[in-house]
Design an enzyme around this catalytic site. Structure first.
Site, PDB file in Angstrom:
ATOM      1  N   ASP A 116     -62.554 -77.001  22.900  1.00 49.64           N
ATOM      2  CA  ASP A 116     -62.795 -75.789  23.683  1.00 49.64           C
ATOM      3  C   ASP A 116     -61.593 -74.911  23.372  1.00 49.64           C
ATOM      4  O   ASP A 116     -60.441 -75.354  23.502  1.00 49.64           O
ATOM      5  CB  ASP A 116     -62.852 -76.152  25.172  1.00 49.64           C
ATOM      6  CG  ASP A 116     -63.197 -74.949  26.026  1.00 49.64           C
ATOM      7  OD1 ASP A 116     -62.532 -73.900  25.889  1.00 49.64           O
ATOM      8  OD2 ASP A 116     -64.116 -75.059  26.848  1.00 49.64           O
ATOM      9  N   SER A 117     -61.813 -73.684  22.952  1.00 43.80           N
ATOM     10  CA  SER A 117     -60.685 -72.897  22.454  1.00 43.80           C
ATOM     11  C   SER A 117     -59.681 -72.554  23.538  1.00 43.80           C
ATOM     12  O   SER A 117     -58.583 -72.093  23.237  1.00 43.80           O
ATOM     13  CB  SER A 117     -61.183 -71.631  21.758  1.00 43.80           C
ATOM     14  OG  SER A 117     -61.537 -70.644  22.695  1.00 43.80           O
ATOM     15  N   THR A 170     -68.019 -72.963  22.360  1.00 43.98           N
ATOM     16  CA  THR A 170     -69.358 -73.101  22.951  1.00 43.98           C
ATOM     17  C   THR A 170     -70.446 -73.178  21.894  1.00 43.98           C
ATOM     18  O   THR A 170     -71.443 -73.884  22.069  1.00 43.98           O
ATOM     19  CB  THR A 170     -69.620 -71.907  23.894  1.00 43.98           C
ATOM     20  OG1 THR A 170     -68.696 -71.991  24.978  1.00 43.98           O
ATOM     21  CG2 THR A 170     -71.036 -71.916  24.450  1.00 43.98           C
TER      22      THR A 170
HETATM   23  N1  ASN Z   1     -64.649 -72.079  26.607  1.00 41.23           N
HETATM   24  C1  ASN Z   1     -65.364 -71.717  25.398  1.00 41.23           C
HETATM   25  C2  ASN Z   1     -64.366 -71.701  24.265  1.00 41.23           C
HETATM   26  O1  ASN Z   1     -63.625 -70.770  24.142  1.00 41.23           O
HETATM   27  C3  ASN Z   1     -66.027 -70.381  25.588  1.00 41.23           C
HETATM   28  C4  ASN Z   1     -66.954 -69.974  24.468  1.00 41.23           C
HETATM   29  O2  ASN Z   1     -66.805 -70.360  23.327  1.00 41.23           O
HETATM   30  N2  ASN Z   1     -67.937 -69.143  24.771  1.00 41.23           N
HETATM   31  O3  ASN Z   1     -64.267 -72.629  23.506  1.00 41.23           O
END
Ligand code: ASN
Length: 360
Positions: free
Chosen positions: A75-76, A32
């Site tokens: 996106d992780s 994010t």
């Molecule tokens: N879905 C995002 C990720 O893990 C969540 C974040 O980084 N806040 O890449």
């Protein structure tokens, strides 16, 4: 560069004062922190070029920073074990004479990646700090800027002799610095989104950075390097009252399975019905390493505290003490890549990189 796993990444250059005494490596993997909003309102990763526009004026930096980024930031939640090897390789190859490393990462799996890096990297002689954010960099009310600069401050922190103060794989988030292999994402939306429930934070970031030196591990020797890989022939299963023999057996008899993490109740308890214990016993007998963690937010698995737990450990399962689920899975994957099952079972109970506390 192309990592041994085939991922490509680029060094985008160096920012900050050219004559800076210290240089940090900033490695962007996605998450994010570097996302932008798509037409339908969903957040998607953007490449480093576009992310760079939101970085504060780099000339203000007190240190030099080399910026490297994967060409396909993710996106992780899409991460796979191969990307952990890519990140480890990138850190090793690019760290050079940089005195610290900051890895920008999505929060969803940051605790898994921090744990995997802790088991993959050896000779960690400088800070390797993972950070990310709950809102993208450049958005109003974002936590990104603060997390990024806090991570950088810990990565650059030296003592009076010039030695790094926290030469470990860590997670910097909100106002905490946590040991990476003890960290967990504990909130999907709070800015204080990470905790290490069984180990106090290594440091707090307030007006000044306050490090609890007695908790910090000494620097590794022999030079920063990657050892071994990760065995992906693993599974995980959370116990719940409706778990049946069919599901349990389907998981434990998956062809090629070498290890499984069972998230048990409380101090390592589970049903004592014969079908349950028989299935676990058969798995161990067939060479599968069974590691038991707890579903609780904190506290340790102790073999034999209750009769229900004692029966479970008589099947040959290993008690995971206070390993987080993330550390349990990645430790199992790292050990299975390097050792036969019996040695893996032994080493699971040995503290390798600060991931477990001695049981008292
Ligand atoms: N879905 C995002 C990720 O893990 C969540 C974040 O980084 N806040 O890449």
């Amino acid at each position: 560069m192309t990592t041994s796993g085939g991922a490509s990444l680029h060094v985008h250059g160096t920012v900050g004062p050219p004559d800076a005494e210290q240089r940090l490596l900033l490695l962007y993997t996605g998450g994010t922190i570097g996302m932008t909003t798509r037409a339908d309102g969903a957040l998607v990763p953007q490449d480093f070029g576009r992310l760079a526009a939101h970085l504060r004026d780099p000339d203000e930096l007190p240190v030099g920073v080399t910026i490297a980024a994967f060409d396909d930031p993710i996106d992780s939640s899409a991460i796979r074990p191969g990307r952990w090897l890519d990140i480890a390789d990138a850190v090793v190859e690019l760290a050079g004479d940089h005195t610290g490393v900051v890895v920008l990462h999505g929060t969803d799996t940051m605790a898994y990646s921090a744990s995997a890096l802790a088991f993959l990297l050896e000779g960690v002689d400088r800070p390797v700090v993972l950070t990310g954010s709950q809102r993208p960099l450049g958005e109003r009310r974002s936590d990104a800027d603060r997390n990024l600069y806090t991570a950088g401050a810990f990565a650059a922190l030296r003592d009076g002799t010039g030695a790094p103060v926290v030469p470990e794989v860590t997670v910097a988030f909100g106002d905490l610095l946590l040991r990476g292999c003890r960290s967990r994402k504990v909130s999907a939306d709070r800015f204080s989104g990470f905790a290490s429930p069984d180990l106090p934070p290594l440091a707090h970031a307030g007006v000044s950075l306050e490090v609890t030196a007695s908790l910090v591990r000494p620097p590794g020797a022999g030079g920063l390097r990657r050892t071994g890989g990760l065995c992906a022939d693993v599974a995980a299963l959370k116990l719940h009252p409706a778990l049946d023999e069919h599901t349990l057996t389907a998981v434990l008899t998956r062809p090629g399975l070498r290890g499984v993490v069972i998230e048990a109740y409380g101090a390592g308890n589970g049903p004592s019905e014969p079908w349950f214990l028989r299935a676990l016993e058969a798995a161990t007998a067939s060479g599968v390493v069974v590691l038991v963690t707890t579903q609780c937010d904190s506290g340790a698995v102790r073999a034999g505290q209750y009769a229900t737990g004692a029966a479970l450990f008589e099947t040959g399962a290993v008690a995971g003490a206070d390993l987080t689920f993330e550390a349990a899975l990645t430790k199992l994957m790292a050990l299975l890549d390097r050792h036969p099952a019996d040695e893996v079972r032994r080493l699971l109970s040995v503290d390798l990189v600060g991931e477990l506390s001695p049981l008292v």
